[in-house]
Write an enzyme that holds these catalytic residues in place. Structure first.
Site, mmCIF file in Angstrom:
data_model
loop_
_atom_site.group_PDB
_atom_site.id
_atom_site.type_symbol
_atom_site.label_atom_id
_atom_site.label_comp_id
_atom_site.label_asym_id
_atom_site.label_seq_id
_atom_site.Cartn_x
_atom_site.Cartn_y
_atom_site.Cartn_z
ATOM 1 C CG ASN A 63 -1.349 0.111 -5.325
ATOM 2 O OD1 ASN A 63 -0.631 -0.651 -5.976
ATOM 3 N ND2 ASN A 63 -0.892 0.776 -4.283
ATOM 4 C CD GLU A 65 -0.017 5.035 -4.064
ATOM 5 O OE1 GLU A 65 0.960 5.817 -4.130
ATOM 6 O OE2 GLU A 65 -0.176 4.197 -3.150
ATOM 7 C CB CYS A 74 -7.782 -0.573 -3.607
ATOM 8 S SG CYS A 74 -7.626 0.375 -2.095
ATOM 9 C CD GLU A 76 -7.520 -5.031 -2.655
ATOM 10 O OE1 GLU A 76 -6.988 -4.105 -3.281
ATOM 11 O OE2 GLU A 76 -7.476 -5.135 -1.426
#
Ligand code: THU
Length: 162
Positions: A63, A65, A74, A76
């Site tokens: 991830n 941010e 994210c 995935e």
């Protein structure tokens, strides 16, 4: 009068990584490794994802941010976008996801967010193949054969036709 429609979801449940096949263990370990490089300074929740492609290639991501929280990406989603950009036409066979809060991996399996479920669903729709989804937790590991178990009644390309 309305009748009740019951939708069943089926997950395989394991109580430790050693119970998984060697192939699945490897993918989980790749996801764990990827989580170490997460940029998760705001949540301190470091997610790792590892994809196995039909070419045998393993793609990892984590991830990313942002100070503007909604801009965050994210793990995935990042992994799937990378695979699509760099291995066009390849098919995702399986995906392992894990997360750690600080140093410790989560006790319960990490559950992909709704947006990521939709992204995984699109990959299945694109390739016509179910994706094996491995959700790692220290106390339990869930494996789903396909997104349908995690996103029942999902919206996909065929809905646009009706
Ligand atoms: N996160 C993921 O990377 N994948 C998920 O499916 C759930 C949430 C990230 C987003 C954010 O950086 C952090 O976990 C806390 O929500």
């Amino acid at each position: 009068m309305a009748s009740k429609k019951k939708i069943e979801i089926i997950l395989d449940e394991y109580t430790g990584i050693d119970e998984l096949s060697i192939e699945d263990q490897l993918l989980v370990r790749e996801a764990m490794r990827a989580s170490a490089n997460a940029y998760s300074r705001y949540s301190n929740f470091s997610v790792g994802a590892a994809l196995k492609l039909d070419t045998g290639e393993i793609i990892t991501a984590n991830n990313r941010e942002n100070a503007s929280y909604p801009v965050s990406l994210c793990a995935e989603h990042a992994a799937i976008a990378y695979a699509g950009g760099n291995y066009p036409g390849s098919v995702i066979i399986s995906i392992a996801i894990c997360a750690r809060k600080g140093e410790e991996f989560t006790y319960v399996p990490v559950s992909p967010c709704g947006k990521c479920r939709q992204v995984i669903s699109e990959e299945e729709d694109r390739s016509g193949k179910k994706i094996r989804i491995i959700l790692y937790g220290r106390s339990v590991i869930y494996i789903s054969e396909g997104i349908e178990n995690l996103l029942p009644l999902h919206f996909s390309s065929s809905d646009l036709l009706h």
